[in-house]
Scaffold this motif. Structure first.
Motif, mmCIF file in Angstrom:
data_model
loop_
_atom_site.group_PDB
_atom_site.id
_atom_site.type_symbol
_atom_site.label_atom_id
_atom_site.label_comp_id
_atom_site.label_asym_id
_atom_site.label_seq_id
_atom_site.Cartn_x
_atom_site.Cartn_y
_atom_site.Cartn_z
ATOM 1 N N VAL A 1 36.588 42.566 51.689
ATOM 2 C CA VAL A 1 35.810 43.098 52.810
ATOM 3 C C VAL A 1 35.033 41.981 53.495
ATOM 4 N N THR A 2 34.421 41.095 52.713
ATOM 5 C CA THR A 2 33.679 39.976 53.280
ATOM 6 C C THR A 2 34.612 39.029 54.025
ATOM 7 N N GLY A 3 35.754 38.741 53.446
ATOM 8 C CA GLY A 3 36.732 37.869 54.100
ATOM 9 C C GLY A 3 37.235 38.457 55.406
ATOM 10 N N LEU B 1 35.151 43.492 47.168
ATOM 11 C CA LEU B 1 34.037 42.994 47.984
ATOM 12 C C LEU B 1 34.393 41.673 48.661
ATOM 13 N N MET B 2 35.132 40.811 47.956
ATOM 14 C CA MET B 2 35.575 39.556 48.562
ATOM 15 C C MET B 2 36.522 39.823 49.726
ATOM 16 N N GLY C 1 35.543 40.456 57.350
ATOM 17 C CA GLY C 1 34.443 40.319 58.311
ATOM 18 C C GLY C 1 34.347 38.918 58.884
ATOM 19 N N ILE C 2 34.517 37.924 58.042
ATOM 20 C CA ILE C 2 34.466 36.535 58.499
ATOM 21 C C ILE C 2 35.644 36.251 59.423
ATOM 22 N N TYR D 1 34.861 49.934 57.038
ATOM 23 C CA TYR D 1 34.999 48.659 57.733
ATOM 24 C C TYR D 1 36.145 48.714 58.712
#
Length: 142
Positions: A20-22, A17-18, A24-25, A107
């Protein structure tokens, strides 16, 4: 034994999850960087804007900027401050990306991919002692 497996699975999910979030950022950062770089280059060559805010147009602080993407990452809207030797303004950019992006079901795999074309680029210059702002369309020739 079961709790050890559970801890490993939980940490794998958290790190996933980190990631995928990273991603996106990082993709948002690349989109903003590409759009703002093109907008600043166009603004530096506009004599109307240079007359209003000064000779050297440079980007203002990042924390006053906003960005939004839509249509599965194919359109972006950015607003960020710029300043010159005499004053400041806010640049508003609306851009689209026509190239296809490689994506997975979950993603986007390749962040920042594609070239952006500006549809709208305008400078909003606040006027002292007035509520109105001057709006300059930077995509039209002066």
């Amino acid at each position: 034994m079961a709790s050890s497996w559970c801890r490993k699975a939980t940490s794998l999910v958290v790190f996933g999850l980190m990631g995928v979030t990273g991603t996106g950022i990082y993709d948002d950062y690349l989109v903003f960087k590409q759009c703002s770089t093109k907008a600043i280059a166009k603004a530096r060559n506009d004599p109307r804007l240079m007359r209003m805010i000064g000779d050297y147009v440079d980007q203002g602080p990042w924390y006053e900027a906003t960005m939004d993407t839509a249509h599965e990452g194919h359109s972006a809207t950015c607003r960020f401050p710029v300043h010159g030797t005499h004053g400041s303004a806010k640049l508003c950019v609306r851009a689209v990306r026509y190239e296809e992006r490689m994506s997975s079901q979950f993603y986007y795999v390749w962040p920042g991919q594609g070239q952006w074309e500006m549809l709208v680029l305008e400078a909003l210059i606040p006027q002292p002692n007035k509520e109105d702002t001057i709006r300059i369309d930077l995509l039209q020739d002066p």
